[in-house]
Enzyme design. Structure first.
Site, short mmCIF file in Angstrom:
data_model
loop_
_atom_site.label_atom_id
_atom_site.label_comp_id
_atom_site.label_asym_id
_atom_site.label_seq_id
_atom_site.Cartn_x
_atom_site.Cartn_y
_atom_site.Cartn_z
N SER A 2 49.77 8.18 -83.49
CA SER A 2 50.82 8.87 -82.51
C SER A 2 50.41 10.64 -82.86
O SER A 2 49.13 10.89 -82.87
CB SER A 2 52.00 8.49 -82.51
OG SER A 2 52.96 9.05 -81.87
N ASP A 11 50.61 -0.10 -75.05
CA ASP A 11 51.05 0.90 -75.35
C ASP A 11 50.79 2.03 -74.02
O ASP A 11 49.73 2.34 -73.52
CB ASP A 11 50.17 1.78 -76.37
CG ASP A 11 50.66 2.99 -76.78
OD1 ASP A 11 51.46 3.74 -76.12
OD2 ASP A 11 50.12 3.69 -78.10
N HIS A 36 53.81 1.12 -78.02
CA HIS A 36 53.35 2.18 -78.93
C HIS A 36 53.46 2.05 -80.39
O HIS A 36 52.72 2.20 -81.18
CB HIS A 36 53.90 3.54 -78.57
CG HIS A 36 53.42 4.56 -79.49
ND1 HIS A 36 51.89 5.08 -79.15
CD2 HIS A 36 54.22 5.52 -80.03
CE1 HIS A 36 51.95 6.30 -80.07
NE2 HIS A 36 53.08 6.39 -80.46
#
Lengths: 201, 386
Positions: free
Chosen positions: B156, B325, B358
């Protein structure tokens, strides 16, 4: 590793940069790195094979011959390898052009549609031939662009590619004995293997 | 909602009195970086891995978190015998610049602790970028006497830092693993961040960002920000699998809940996520860091050509995305992979099949574990270490 992969490996100079399109389980990449000291990378369409290869420490990216070669710069590799896949790509001529743009050499293997068994089956039964090599029915085969060894040579001539080396092998990858005569190879060779470069390249 | 202000903790820190010249032009001094290390640095100092944390993560990667008492955020990935093997590698994790777990950020004293008042920066804290964060991390790596990192790994926002490391210090990064990330923050992601920020601004306890003066915390706003963001970290499949439409108790029975009480399990889960978050995170840090993510666009930093920062790179990359995601989708990872192809870089690119959204990079995904372990082992073989 299959025997024809070993024949491909023998065509590759040690310590060179190699891109293997359709690297599968990564056997050729692993061999090229470990025994020939090559910087070898792979592109593979099957995500499970990609994951398995990367989990073995091999540099492989998800992608395919039709869509991902255009992104590489010219002469990024010394050799670009396409194993047993040319007949299944959307645009074989464009794939070959890309291979010889991004690589100084291209190594291509494909199943030979000119093999005598195929010719005989089509002649006698009048139906699409099915053999050990061509073993999926016409309505679900991924092999949308079959060609013969002679067809491939004609394309190389048209595109201005120099055939540096060629051989016919049988399905198990054993070298077939008709290496000297293209016409006999086209009749008796189950798989063809070519090492190409661009004229003047 | 409990309004406990996170206690002032002693974190392991390095202070750089000379500070750092930020991309915005401001000279921030002193700069303090809080960090944790795991494993042993080899005599040749060639086995170091920097793990970069995400938006709400911190340096407590693989040991008990001092505020929550919970295991480190990646303790399932980093440790002896684990995919990032601390028997083999020396792992460094640093709190980002702008954070609130010991590195210089909006809650740090404006005067740097010397002379003057101890008034915190608050909303006056200069805007930092992902590259500023990475440059602060490099100060620590230099201080440790490490000339080349074996690898930089992160998911991320941590993945953005990985890319910035590889682009800014290519000779210092042997292997880079950007996970569940993108080479730029998308309009949709900026939009989500903006909703988070507006939730904080709308809290009566926000007090224009000077909430510490009133002994207050914009807890409700921060909790709503976290709840909203948390939805983006999951997927519809994951929410359905975990909660479905299950209700906490019979809402129509003898003892009905109020109409807007915690009727559905998913609501109760999100409320818990929100309220536990405010115990450990500072609202001004949340604003500063979300802004740093919004600024991130590796291509723009290099005249719009995403491959430019990687031309001639010798770093080995392994890009990982997760199929469910939707915050950092595979399409953006593929864009990054192709940019690296244009730079003729050595790239692996894997999309892991997962329904966890995610957050999958933090969760139990055996294929992902194998990918991390395999990529690092393969790279170690090429780097000829351990």
């Amino acid at each position: 590793m299959r025997l024809d992969q070993r024949l491909i490996a023998e065509m590759i100079q040690p310590g060179t940069r190699v891109l293997d399109i359709g690297s599968g389980d990564g056997a050729l990449l692993d061999y090229l790195f470990r025994t020939r000291g090559c910087d070898a990378q792979g592109i593979e369409i099957d995500m499970q094979e990609v994951t398995r290869s990367v989990a073995h420490g091999l540099p492989v990216m998800h992608g395919d011959a039709d869509h991902d070669l255009a992104h590489y710069p010219q002469h990024a590799f010394d050799y670009v390898v396409l194993q047993r896949t040319l007949q299944a790509v959307e645009r074989p001529r464009e794939v070959l052009r890309q291979m010889l743009r991004i690589g100084r050499h291209a190594i291509v293997s494909f199943p030979n549609f000119g093999h005598w068994q195929l010719r005989l089956k089509l002649l006698t039964s009048g139906r699409m031939p099915m053999t050990a090599v061509w073993n999926t029915p016409w309505y679900e085969t991924p092999n949308i662009h079959p060609c013969t060894i002679l067809d491939f040579l004609m394309l190389c001539r048209e595109e201005g590619y120099v055939v540096e080396e060629w051989m016919a092998v049988d399905e198990d990858g054993e070298r077939a004995p008709w290496r000297r005569s293209i016409r006999l190879a086209n009749l008796f060779g189950e798989q063809a293997l070519f090492l190409l470069r661009r004229r003047g390249g | 909602m409990d309004q406990t202000v996170p206690a002032l903790l002693q974190h392991e820190c390095v202070v750089f009195p000379e500070g750092l010249h930020l991309e915005c032009g401001f000279h921030l001094a002193p700069v303090q970086v809080a960090y944790r290390t795991y494993g042993t640095l080899s005599a040749a100092r060639d086995n170091a891995i920097v793990v970069c944390h995400a938006l709400t993560g911190d340096q407590y990667l693989a040991d008990t978190h001092p505020l929550t008492g919970k295991p480190g955020w990646w303790s399932r990935m980093v440790g002896p015998g684990l995919p990032i093997d601390t028997d083999r590698f020396f792992v460094i994790c640093m709190n980002v610049l702008g954070g609130c777990m010991g590195s210089t950020g909006p809650r740090s004293p404006r005067s740097g602790g010397e002379g003057g008042s101890a008034e915190p920066w608050g909303t006056d804290f200069p805007p930092v970028t992902i590259r500023d964060m990475v440059r602060a991390q490099k100060l620590v790596v230099d201080r440790l006497g490490i000339r080349r990192l074996f690898a930089v790994v992160g998911g991320s926002m941590g993945g953005m830092q990985v890319l910035e490391w590889a682009a800014t210090y290519p000779d210092m990064v042997f292997a880079a693993m950007p996970i569940a990330t993108s080479p730029f923050h998308s309009a949709q992601n900026i939009a989500f961040n903006e909703v988070s920020r507006q939730a904080i601004f709308a809290d009566p306890d926000w007090h224009g960002g000077r909430y510490w003066e009133r002994d207050a915390v914009p807890a409700r706003g921060l909790a709503v920000a976290r709840m909203m963001a948390h939805i983006t970290y999951l997927s519809e499949e994951a929410l359905t699998r975990k909660f479905g439409r299950r209700v906490r108790r019979d809402p129509y029975g003898d003892n009905p809940l109020s109409l807007f009480g915690e009727m559905f399990e998913v609501e109760s889960y999100l409320r818990h996520q929100g309220s536990s978050f405010v115990h450990r995170f500072d609202a001004n840090s949340y604003l500063t860091i979300t802004r740093a993510m919004d600024y991130f666009d590796l291509g723009t930093e290099h005249d719009g050509d995403l491959s430019r920062p990687f031309h001639g790179t010798r770093t080995r990359f392994c890009i990982v995305s997760f199929s469910s995601d939707w915050l950092f989708p595979t399409s953006q990872a593929r864009m990054l992979a192709r940019a690296l192809n244009r730079a003729a870089a050595n790239v692996s690119f894997v999309e892991i099949e997962s329904d966890k959204g995610h957050d999958a990079f933090l969760l139990d995904e055996p294929d992902f574990d194998r990918t991390v372990r395999g990529f690092l082992s393969g790279a170690a073989e090429h780097a000829r270490i351990g």
